[in-house]
Design a protein around this motif. Structure first.
Motif, PDB file in Angstrom:
ATOM      1  N   GLY A 164       0.798  -1.225   0.000  1.00  0.00           N
ATOM      2  CA  GLY A 164       0.000   0.000   0.000  1.00  0.00           C
ATOM      3  C   GLY A 164       0.828   1.271   0.000  1.00  0.00           C
ATOM      4  O   GLY A 164       0.274   2.362  -0.175  1.00  0.00           O
ATOM      5  N   TRP A 185       0.705   4.059  -2.750  1.00  0.00           N
ATOM      6  CA  TRP A 185      -0.338   5.080  -2.751  1.00  0.00           C
ATOM      7  C   TRP A 185       0.096   6.351  -2.022  1.00  0.00           C
ATOM      8  O   TRP A 185      -0.657   7.326  -1.997  1.00  0.00           O
ATOM      9  CB  TRP A 185      -1.605   4.541  -2.093  1.00  0.00           C
ATOM     10  N   TRP A 241     -12.385   6.064  -5.190  1.00  0.00           N
ATOM     11  CA  TRP A 241     -13.230   4.937  -4.734  1.00  0.00           C
ATOM     12  C   TRP A 241     -13.209   3.805  -5.752  1.00  0.00           C
ATOM     13  O   TRP A 241     -13.077   2.631  -5.388  1.00  0.00           O
ATOM     14  CB  TRP A 241     -14.653   5.452  -4.522  1.00  0.00           C
ATOM     15  N   THR A 249      -9.960   1.737  -5.620  1.00  0.00           N
ATOM     16  CA  THR A 249      -9.889   0.788  -4.510  1.00  0.00           C
ATOM     17  C   THR A 249     -10.769  -0.429  -4.773  1.00  0.00           C
ATOM     18  O   THR A 249     -10.388  -1.563  -4.461  1.00  0.00           O
ATOM     19  CB  THR A 249     -10.305   1.458  -3.198  1.00  0.00           C
ATOM     20  N   GLY A 286      -9.279  -4.186  -5.346  1.00  0.00           N
ATOM     21  CA  GLY A 286      -9.743  -5.237  -4.450  1.00  0.00           C
ATOM     22  C   GLY A 286     -10.335  -6.417  -5.202  1.00  0.00           C
ATOM     23  O   GLY A 286     -10.064  -7.584  -4.866  1.00  0.00           O
ATOM     24  N   ARG A 321      -7.558   8.851   3.908  1.00  0.00           N
ATOM     25  CA  ARG A 321      -7.379   7.412   3.763  1.00  0.00           C
ATOM     26  C   ARG A 321      -8.695   6.664   3.896  1.00  0.00           C
ATOM     27  O   ARG A 321      -8.717   5.428   3.884  1.00  0.00           O
ATOM     28  CB  ARG A 321      -6.397   6.897   4.837  1.00  0.00           C
ATOM     29  N   PHE A 365      -9.691   3.463   1.824  1.00  0.00           N
ATOM     30  CA  PHE A 365      -8.960   2.227   2.003  1.00  0.00           C
ATOM     31  C   PHE A 365      -9.652   1.268   2.961  1.00  0.00           C
ATOM     32  O   PHE A 365      -9.341   0.088   2.963  1.00  0.00           O
ATOM     33  CB  PHE A 365      -7.545   2.520   2.505  1.00  0.00           C
ATOM     34  N   MET A 384     -11.335  -1.474   1.052  1.00  0.00           N
ATOM     35  CA  MET A 384     -10.522  -2.398   0.277  1.00  0.00           C
ATOM     36  C   MET A 384      -9.997  -3.488   1.204  1.00  0.00           C
ATOM     37  O   MET A 384      -9.619  -3.191   2.335  1.00  0.00           O
ATOM     38  CB  MET A 384      -9.355  -1.663  -0.374  1.00  0.00           C
ATOM     39  N   VAL A 422      -3.876  -3.507   0.063  1.00  0.00           N
ATOM     40  CA  VAL A 422      -3.372  -2.150   0.195  1.00  0.00           C
ATOM     41  C   VAL A 422      -2.019  -2.064   0.804  1.00  0.00           C
ATOM     42  O   VAL A 422      -1.131  -2.615   0.737  1.00  0.00           O
ATOM     43  CB  VAL A 422      -4.292  -1.311   1.086  1.00  0.00           C
TER      44      VAL A 422
END
Length: 227
Positions: free
Chosen positions: A66, A69, A110, A113, A117, A216, A219, A222, A227
């Protein structure tokens, strides 16, 4: 002619140039660029320290996958907090009071993520649509509800940010107008109202900072493995 209080949220034009474009560009001009020298000035040192601390706190709950990001999220945080704080100054315009801008930020982040996922851990991602231990007769209903909740989430987040900033700016303008009206007639009441205005301004500063510090949020939708 009575000017509407909501006119402050309309994107103004100056010499045919939309000021929302200038307001969006301004944050990237205000921050100093770190030099290649070993020792920088105090402003750049404090700026780098704050960014490093925020990045460490942001990436602390995430695994190494992650951390890619970090640049996107920290840049977005700095951008949002700057335009929100600049919007509190007189004769300025706050771009984040426009729902279109907030949705433009919320939907891609959004969607990214959700797609990541689904690609990396499809079973875990789909498992979030059905809570563990759900009775069999309720499974179809809960899947539909969770799916609707998933797709409505960026709209809810965008509307919440817009409503928070719009309501705060509107209250500040209403109370400031009351102070100017009451000052010649009832100075004592005007001073008390001005005190309320000062406290509300402090609250609005916090409101302007909190959304950018909660960057954040997507996240948590997800799977942690992704991540």
């Amino acid at each position: 002619m009575m000017v509407s209080f909501f006119d402050q949220f309309a994107s103004p034009l100056y010499l045919g140039i939309p000021l929302i474009a200038i307001a969006i560009t301004l944050p990237w001009v205000l921050y100093p660029t770190p030099s290649s020298r070993w020792i920088n000035n105090r402003l750049i040192t404090v700026q780098g320290w704050l960014i490093n601390r925020f990045t460490n706190q942001l990436m602390l709950p995430l695994n190494m996958g992650g951390h890619k990001w970090a640049l996107l999220l920290v840049s977005l945080m700095i951008f949002l907090i700057t335009i929100n704080m600049l919007g509190l100054l007189p004769y300025t315009f706050t771009p984040t009071t426009q729902l279109s801008l907030n949705m433009g930020f919320a939907v891609p982040l959004w969607l990214a993520t959700v797609i990541i996922g689904m690609r990396n851990q499809p079973t875990v991602a789909l498992g979030h649509l059905l809570p563990e231990g759900t009775p069999i007769p309720l499974i179809p209903v809960l899947i539909i509800i969770e799916t609707i909740s998933l797709f409505i989430r960026p709209l809810a987040l965008g509307v919440r940010l817009t409503a928070n900033l719009t309501a705060g700016h509107l209250l500040i303008q209403l109370i400031a107008t009351a102070v100017f009206v009451l000052l010649p007639m009832m100075p004592t009441v005007a001073i008390l109202t001005a005190t309320v205005l000062f406290l509300l301004t402090l609250l609005e500063v916090a409101v302007a900072m909190i959304p950018s510090l909660c960057i954040r949020t997507p996240f948590k939708f997800m799977p942690p493995e992704n991540v």
